[in-house]
Design a protein around this motif. Structure first.
Motif, PDB file in Angstrom:
ATOM      1  N   GLY A  76       9.148 -17.220  45.509  1.00 35.32           N
ATOM      2  CA  GLY A  76       8.689 -18.217  44.596  1.00 35.32           C
ATOM      3  C   GLY A  76       8.037 -18.615  43.826  1.00 35.32           C
ATOM      4  O   GLY A  76       7.134 -17.763  43.861  1.00 35.32           O
ATOM      5  N   LYS A  77       7.823 -19.704  43.595  1.00 35.74           N
ATOM      6  CA  LYS A  77       6.452 -20.028  42.752  1.00 35.74           C
ATOM      7  C   LYS A  77       5.373 -20.244  43.849  1.00 35.74           C
ATOM      8  O   LYS A  77       5.755 -20.716  45.225  1.00 35.74           O
ATOM      9  N   TRP A  78       4.127 -19.675  43.126  1.00 37.25           N
ATOM     10  CA  TRP A  78       2.894 -19.025  44.073  1.00 37.25           C
ATOM     11  C   TRP A  78       1.448 -19.588  43.719  1.00 37.25           C
ATOM     12  O   TRP A  78       1.473 -20.893  44.902  1.00 37.25           O
ATOM     13  N   HIS A  79       1.203 -19.932  42.600  1.00 32.37           N
ATOM     14  CA  HIS A  79       0.430 -20.436  41.994  1.00 32.37           C
ATOM     15  C   HIS A  79      -0.732 -20.930  42.934  1.00 32.37           C
ATOM     16  O   HIS A  79      -1.439 -22.005  42.341  1.00 32.37           O
ATOM     17  N   VAL A  80      -1.460 -19.795  43.998  1.00 30.47           N
ATOM     18  CA  VAL A  80      -2.534 -21.138  44.701  1.00 30.47           C
ATOM     19  C   VAL A  80      -3.209 -20.584  44.061  1.00 30.47           C
ATOM     20  O   VAL A  80      -4.711 -20.231  43.911  1.00 30.47           O
ATOM     21  N   GLU A  81      -3.200 -18.906  44.041  1.00 27.97           N
ATOM     22  CA  GLU A  81      -4.505 -18.196  42.610  1.00 27.97           C
ATOM     23  C   GLU A  81      -3.995 -17.495  41.792  1.00 27.97           C
ATOM     24  O   GLU A  81      -3.039 -17.039  41.916  1.00 27.97           O
ATOM     25  N   ARG A  82      -4.381 -16.160  41.394  1.00 28.82           N
ATOM     26  CA  ARG A  82      -4.370 -15.431  40.107  1.00 28.82           C
ATOM     27  C   ARG A  82      -3.709 -14.300  40.224  1.00 28.82           C
ATOM     28  O   ARG A  82      -2.982 -14.157  39.647  1.00 28.82           O
ATOM     29  N   SER A  83      -3.665 -13.333  41.335  1.00 28.81           N
ATOM     30  CA  SER A  83      -3.536 -12.198  41.696  1.00 28.81           C
ATOM     31  C   SER A  83      -2.225 -11.578  41.870  1.00 28.81           C
ATOM     32  O   SER A  83      -1.741 -10.648  41.682  1.00 28.81           O
ATOM     33  N   ASN A  84      -1.147 -12.702  42.134  1.00 31.93           N
ATOM     34  CA  ASN A  84       0.243 -12.730  42.494  1.00 31.93           C
ATOM     35  C   ASN A  84      -0.084 -11.835  43.000  1.00 31.93           C
ATOM     36  O   ASN A  84       1.689 -11.665  44.561  1.00 31.93           O
ATOM     37  N   ASN A  85      -0.864 -11.615  44.361  1.00 32.93           N
ATOM     38  CA  ASN A  85      -0.970  -9.777  45.343  1.00 32.93           C
ATOM     39  C   ASN A  85      -0.512 -10.821  46.714  1.00 32.93           C
ATOM     40  O   ASN A  85      -1.184 -10.911  47.594  1.00 32.93           O
ATOM     41  N   PHE A 117      -8.936 -27.083  40.190  1.00 34.70           N
ATOM     42  CA  PHE A 117      -8.469 -27.128  39.082  1.00 34.70           C
ATOM     43  C   PHE A 117      -6.666 -25.815  38.914  1.00 34.70           C
ATOM     44  O   PHE A 117      -6.468 -25.071  39.569  1.00 34.70           O
ATOM     45  N   VAL A 118      -5.687 -26.539  38.139  1.00 35.91           N
ATOM     46  CA  VAL A 118      -4.723 -25.155  38.052  1.00 35.91           C
ATOM     47  C   VAL A 118      -5.339 -23.953  37.386  1.00 35.91           C
ATOM     48  O   VAL A 118      -5.468 -23.959  36.220  1.00 35.91           O
ATOM     49  N   GLU A 119      -4.750 -22.346  38.408  1.00 33.93           N
ATOM     50  CA  GLU A 119      -5.232 -21.978  38.247  1.00 33.93           C
ATOM     51  C   GLU A 119      -5.254 -21.243  36.444  1.00 33.93           C
ATOM     52  O   GLU A 119      -6.147 -20.308  35.522  1.00 33.93           O
ATOM     53  N   GLU A 122     -10.513 -20.914  32.581  1.00 33.30           N
ATOM     54  CA  GLU A 122     -10.989 -19.686  32.159  1.00 33.30           C
ATOM     55  C   GLU A 122     -11.036 -18.832  33.489  1.00 33.30           C
ATOM     56  O   GLU A 122     -11.175 -18.938  34.842  1.00 33.30           O
ATOM     57  N   THR A 123     -10.870 -17.283  33.952  1.00 31.92           N
ATOM     58  CA  THR A 123     -10.849 -16.582  34.584  1.00 31.92           C
ATOM     59  C   THR A 123     -11.977 -16.450  35.874  1.00 31.92           C
ATOM     60  O   THR A 123     -11.354 -16.492  37.231  1.00 31.92           O
ATOM     61  N   ASP A 124     -13.297 -17.120  34.706  1.00 21.39           N
ATOM     62  CA  ASP A 124     -14.399 -17.357  36.771  1.00 21.39           C
ATOM     63  C   ASP A 124     -14.291 -18.514  37.501  1.00 21.39           C
ATOM     64  O   ASP A 124     -15.105 -18.343  38.112  1.00 21.39           O
ATOM     65  N   GLN A 125     -12.599 -19.562  36.615  1.00 22.14           N
ATOM     66  CA  GLN A 125     -13.064 -20.613  37.393  1.00 22.14           C
ATOM     67  C   GLN A 125     -11.514 -20.890  38.131  1.00 22.14           C
ATOM     68  O   GLN A 125     -10.853 -19.977  38.378  1.00 22.14           O
TER      69      GLN A 125
END
Length: 502
Positions: free
Chosen positions: A104-113, A70-72, A76-79
């Motif tokens: 630009g837009k990442w949106h792959v996972e939550r860390s943005n690292n 789903f769109v991250e 919930e943070t564990d999904q």
């Protein structure tokens, strides 16, 4: 000559059809790019939602394997968490000496690292459009039913593109290019825009280039969705009262936004060309998924497995690439593996995607590239869909309603669902069995183990005895053939993936 550079240009929610010659959308820079490379008319996304599609692009895995269903930010943070043991193609580039930058837009996972995934430089990941500083000469909100907040949907403002998110991302990428163009190492610059994702906003100058009244309506805009899933009809209620003028205004804002994108991409292409490196640069332009834009009375994506959503733009140009339009069926999950082969880097292992590098030199050799596969899990409202393309035929298995079957040659706008027609019962059986073969082969063991009595809703089940005796893999360059596949033994790797062992 040194290893080729890579300039990767990506949009969010851009229809493939905007690059067709007869489309009203003005894209002179992308047209110039396509004129010197291969434009894949039948490229598709493996998922009709941002995060799953982008994760598939980076890992080469289908969503059920990389774990971002789903769109991250909507769960919930564990999904919707990316499974990290698998490498990304940027990791492989960095390993062979590439300088890598993502803007630009990442949106792959939550860390943005992004450094965790091979991107050494990063910038402008978030938009800062400062809409409060803009005034609007045209703006349309969606209201109702009661209890839903008003939703901005399209508009024309006085804030130039250069002062909005796309301009900020382009500026950051240009600064990066200034550094790497002067260095000796090969580089990969990835530039990812949020636009033309809804709300469709544009500057008044871009909007003025379009004659709203002359913009053609989508051929299926007044389609009553007869014979198609009831969920589609429920979703279409939001726009049911729209006038032709409103549909045209929305399209004009959408096209004007793409024209703004085109200008920003042109700035990047021009900078590489002025440095004398364009001939040694692989340029990729694509999108994570498409946009319905009024087709079937719907907008956005999420509800409706239609071509306007799953058919994405894909253009590749560069050294060794001939100029052509290809009808090969290739997927977003194949792009990374293709780039790695083109630059001589190590391929990603144990993935679902495969390289189509050979098509860049022989784009009309499509005999083995007829099939495609996608999966969808919904968003906020959860549902199950699997989509299979085979030549001109498209099959949609719906876990929430009756299935869909379309002949895209005879019915390109998908207005005649043939799934309930007894004359096509054999084709439904065959394509359902093919769907199960992909599920088994790719390790979608949750779906492939669906034998519980209430869940026996498909036209055929996943048991091997009903599978086709000859199964082509769903990506065009795989060497797997059915005779070998049937003999392989399924093993479970760490409870995550089912791998095929000789």
């Amino acid at each position: 000559m040194s290893s080729p550079n890579i300039l990767f240009l990506m949009t969010d929610q851009m229809q493939a059809r905007v690059l067709e010659p007869d489309n009203p959308c003005g894209t002179p820079n992308l047209d110039r790019l396509a004129a010197g490379g291969v434009r894949f008319r039948r490229a598709y996304t493996p998922n009709a939602s941002c995060s799953p599609a982008r994760a598939s692009l980076m890992t080469g895995l289908l969503p059920h394997n990389h774990g971002v269903l789903f769109v991250e930010h909507t769960v919930e943070t564990d999904q919707a968490r990316l499974r990290t043991p698998y490498l990304h193609w940027a990791d492989q580039l960095a390993a062979v000496g590439y300088d890598t930058g993502y803007f630009g837009k990442w949106h792959v996972e939550r860390s943005n690292n992004l450094s965790r995934f091979g991107w050494q430089a990063q910038g402008a990941l978030l938009d800062n459009p400062d809409w409060d500083a803009a005034s609007f000469s045209l703006e349309r909100h969606l209201d109702g039913p009661p209890g839903y907040r008003p939703n901005r949907f399209y508009g024309v403002c006085d804030l130039p593109a250069g002062q909005r998110g796309m301009g900020q991302k382009t500026d950051a990428a240009l600064a990066y290019l200034d550094a790497v163009l002067a260095a000796s190492a090969p580089w990969c610059c990835f530039v990812s825009f949020t636009e033309p994702h809804d709300p469709f906003y544009c500057h008044q100058d871009a909007f003025a280039r379009y004659d709203v009244d002359s913009i053609p309506l989508q051929p299926s805009v007044r389609h009553d969705l007869r014979g198609q899933p009831n969920l589609y009809k429920r979703a279409a209620q939001v726009w049911r009262g729209w006038t032709d003028r409103e549909h045209r205004e929305a399209a004009a804002c959408y096209y004007a936004s793409i024209s703004e994108i085109d200008r920003q991409f042109g700035r990047l292409l021009d900078r590489v060309e002025r440095a004398g490196q364009l001939e040694n640069t692989i340029v990729v332009m694509t999108s994570d998924h498409g946009e319905l834009l009024g087709a079937h009375g719907l907008y956005c994506k999420n509800v409706g497995a239609f071509e306007e959503v799953y058919n994405i733009p894909l253009v590749m140009a560069g050294p060794g690439v001939i100029a052509a339009v290809s009808d090969a069926r290739v997927g977003l999950q194949d792009v990374g593996q293709t780039l790695l082969q083109l630059v001589g880097a190590q391929p990603l292992e144990d993935i679902d995607g495969s390289s189509f590098a050979h098509l860049l030199a022989s784009p009309h050799d499509t005999s083995a590239c007829r099939q495609g596969f996608a999966e969808y899990y919904g968003g906020r409202y959860l549902l199950t869909q699997r989509i299979l393309w085979d030549g001109d035929w498209k099959f949609v298995h719906n876990g929430f309603d009756y299935d869909e079957l379309y002949n895209l040659a005879a019915d390109p706008f998908e207005m005649n669902n043939l799934a309930q027609d007894p004359a096509h019962a054999d084709r439904i059986q065959a394509m359902t069995r093919h769907m199960w073969s992909v599920a088994v082969e790719s390790g979608d063991h949750s779906l492939a183990n669906t034998h519980d009595p209430p869940l026996r809703i498909a036209a055929a089940g996943p048991d091997p005895v009903v599978r086709q005796s000859s199964i082509d893999r769903y990506t065009c360059s795989s060497l797997m053939q059915s005779s070998a596949l049937v003999k392989r033994q399924l093993t479970v790797d760490a409870g995550r993936r089912v791998r095929l062992q000789p």
